[in-house]
Design an enzyme around this catalytic site. Structure first.
Site, short mmCIF file in Angstrom:
data_model
loop_
_atom_site.label_atom_id
_atom_site.label_comp_id
_atom_site.label_asym_id
_atom_site.label_seq_id
_atom_site.Cartn_x
_atom_site.Cartn_y
_atom_site.Cartn_z
N ASP A 196 4.37 -1.49 2.62
CA ASP A 196 4.50 -2.50 1.57
C ASP A 196 3.26 -3.38 1.41
O ASP A 196 3.26 -4.30 0.59
CB ASP A 196 5.74 -3.37 1.82
CG ASP A 196 5.70 -4.07 3.17
OD1 ASP A 196 4.95 -3.61 4.06
OD2 ASP A 196 6.40 -5.08 3.34
N GLU A 283 2.32 -6.74 17.92
CA GLU A 283 0.86 -6.56 17.91
C GLU A 283 0.29 -6.90 19.29
O GLU A 283 -0.54 -6.16 19.84
CB GLU A 283 0.21 -7.45 16.84
CG GLU A 283 0.64 -7.14 15.40
CD GLU A 283 1.95 -7.79 14.96
OE1 GLU A 283 2.65 -8.41 15.82
OE2 GLU A 283 2.29 -7.69 13.78
C1 UGA Z 1 5.86 -7.84 9.74
C2 UGA Z 1 4.66 -7.04 10.23
O1 UGA Z 1 3.69 -6.97 9.18
C3 UGA Z 1 5.12 -5.65 10.60
O2 UGA Z 1 4.04 -4.84 10.95
C4 UGA Z 1 6.11 -5.77 11.75
O3 UGA Z 1 6.60 -4.49 12.11
C5 UGA Z 1 7.27 -6.61 11.31
O4 UGA Z 1 6.83 -7.88 10.78
C6 UGA Z 1 8.19 -6.88 12.47
O5 UGA Z 1 7.69 -7.26 13.54
O6 UGA Z 1 9.41 -6.72 12.30
P1 UGA Z 1 7.43 -7.25 7.62
O7 UGA Z 1 6.89 -7.28 6.23
O8 UGA Z 1 8.37 -8.32 8.04
O9 UGA Z 1 6.21 -7.14 8.58
O10 UGA Z 1 8.12 -5.83 7.96
P2 UGA Z 1 8.44 -4.61 7.00
O11 UGA Z 1 7.28 -4.37 6.09
O12 UGA Z 1 9.76 -4.80 6.40
O13 UGA Z 1 8.51 -3.41 8.05
C7 UGA Z 1 7.39 -2.88 8.70
C8 UGA Z 1 7.34 -1.36 8.48
O14 UGA Z 1 8.51 -0.76 9.03
C9 UGA Z 1 7.26 -0.95 7.02
O15 UGA Z 1 6.35 0.10 6.85
C10 UGA Z 1 8.68 -0.52 6.70
O16 UGA Z 1 8.78 0.49 5.72
C11 UGA Z 1 9.20 -0.02 8.06
N1 UGA Z 1 10.65 -0.20 8.22
C12 UGA Z 1 11.26 -1.37 7.92
C13 UGA Z 1 11.41 0.86 8.70
O17 UGA Z 1 10.88 1.94 8.97
N2 UGA Z 1 12.77 0.68 8.87
C14 UGA Z 1 13.40 -0.48 8.55
O18 UGA Z 1 14.64 -0.58 8.71
C15 UGA Z 1 12.62 -1.54 8.07
MN MN Z 2 5.83 -5.70 5.35
#
Ligand code: UGA
Ligand code: MN
Length: 338
Positions: A196, A283
């Site tokens: 995203d 991280e």
């Molecule tokens: C922040 C950080 O930028 C992420 O790198 C980190 O993993 C996350 O917090 C965390 O610690 O939970 P955020 O925008 O809150 O990011 O997280 P998302 O973008 O919703 O998810 C990170 C990645 O995991 C995305 O590529 C998303 O597609 C993936 N994801 C999310 C899944 O594979 N499964 C899920 O149920 C949710």
């Molecule tokens: Mn994100």
């Protein structure tokens, strides 16, 4: 009485003459319009249009102009041919992704950035037990070099997931460790590329040359315009970070703000992500197993440029879709991949 009739007759003649004149004017205008249109088709637009006009059935009205067929552009329809330069370090980007309404839009935006890169390998890891047809066919048509994996986020009551992307990134790291062995294969970096965010092409060119771990600013994250490493006056050493959210973290940076050299990753076979740490520590968790803060390499013009943004896509409203599906479960996208 007779004079009255004469006046009426004159009026009638006058009106008839006016009517004739009007009719003549109409006929001449119409024929001149037809004439200029025919010449316009032949000379002005294109010869293809002229041939089309010949095939049209005869009609009293001039034919409507037809849209010209679009010329297929390189960026639009034909995937770019990538090059492999044996001297250029590889980038392996690991992207966790999961099924949701915006997924194809997110992947499209990423793929259309990645298609400009050479020596790039995309590891796409679905949060799923099996590969979904959407992601499978999407990746096939990108013409990118890629590996498609699956790793489902564990739903475990004892170990409540505190972070997203843990299992998926670990699956990507595992693949790299199992598939890259010799020095040639390990000439490159791994980057955690969430689906995203927004990535400028510059960030990829910067990260290729990382010797251990490279770091750089990330826009729109941590509740601020930018989170960035603070560097010394020479711009070669990281002294600290400007993060305000949980600044006590060993590495208070976002996942999009660093890349790891593949040799270093291979040297530490047990360095992985885990749900055992608190929120925001993913991280720090991986980096503390690989490096110390003073070894970090500041990139993006000594950390003065923003080449990546933590843009989170708004969840689309589905209220009308839900109402529709209450009546017809097929919904608005029946037979249509969105
Ligand atoms: C922040 C950080 O930028 C992420 O790198 C980190 O993993 C996350 O917090 C965390 O610690 O939970 P955020 O925008 O809150 O990011 O997280 P998302 O973008 O919703 O998810 C990170 C990645 O995991 C995305 O590529 C998303 O597609 C993936 N994801 C999310 C899944 O594979 N499964 C899920 O149920 C949710
Ligand atoms: Mn994100």
């Amino acid at each position: 009485m007779t004079a009255d009739i004469r006046i009426r007759r004159r009026t009638l003649v006058l009106y008839s003459a006016l009517l004739c004149l009007a009719l003549l004017a109409f006929v001449s205008t119409n024929s001149s319009f037809q004439c200029s249109d025919t010449s316009g088709v032949g000379a002005g637009v294109s010869h293809t249009r002229g041939a089309d006009a010949d095939a049209d059935p005869p009609s009293a009205l001039p034919p409507l102009p037809r849209p010209q067929p679009l010329t297929h552009t390189r960026s639009g329809c034909v995937p770019r041919e990538r090059q492999h330069d044996p001297d250029l370090p590889m980038i392996y980007a690991i992207t966790p992704t999961y099924t949701r309404p915006v997924q194809k839009a997110e992947l499209t935006r990423l793929a259309q950035t990645l298609m400009w890169l050479d020596n790039f390998h995309w590891i796409v890891v679905e949060d799923s037990d099996t590969k979904t047809p959407l992601v499978e066919s999407f990746l096939l048509q990108t013409n990118l070099e890629y590996t498609h994996l699956v790793a489902r986020t564990k739903k475990n009551k004892q170990l409540k997931p505190t972070a997203r992307g843990v299992e998926q990134r670990n699956a990507g790291l595992d693949w790299l460790r199992k598939n890259l062995h010799n020095d040639d294969q390990l000439n490159g970096v791994v980057f955690f590329m969430d689906d995203d965010n927004t990535y400028s092409l510059q960030i990829f060119e910067e990260m290729r040359l990382v010797r251990k771990v490279g770091v750089w600013p990330v826009g729109l994250v941590g509740g601020m315009m930018v989170e960035r490493p603070l560097v010394d006056s020479s711009g070669t050493k990281v002294l600290g970070f400007n993060s305000v959210w949980r600044p006590e973290r060993p590495f208070p940076i976002d996942m999009a703000g660093f890349a790891i050299n593949l040799h270093l990753l291979k040297k530490h076979p047990n360095a992985v992500f885990t749900h055992k740490v608190q929120a925001g520590y993913q991280e720090s968790e991986i980096l503390r197993q690989l490096i110390t803060k003073d070894e970090l390499e500041p990139l993006a013009d000594k950390c003065t440029k923003v080449y990546v943004w933590h843009t989170r896509t708004e969840k689309p409203k589905m209220n009308e879709e839900n109402k529709l599906r209450a009546k017809n479960p097929k919904g608005s996208n029946d037979g249509l991949e969105v």
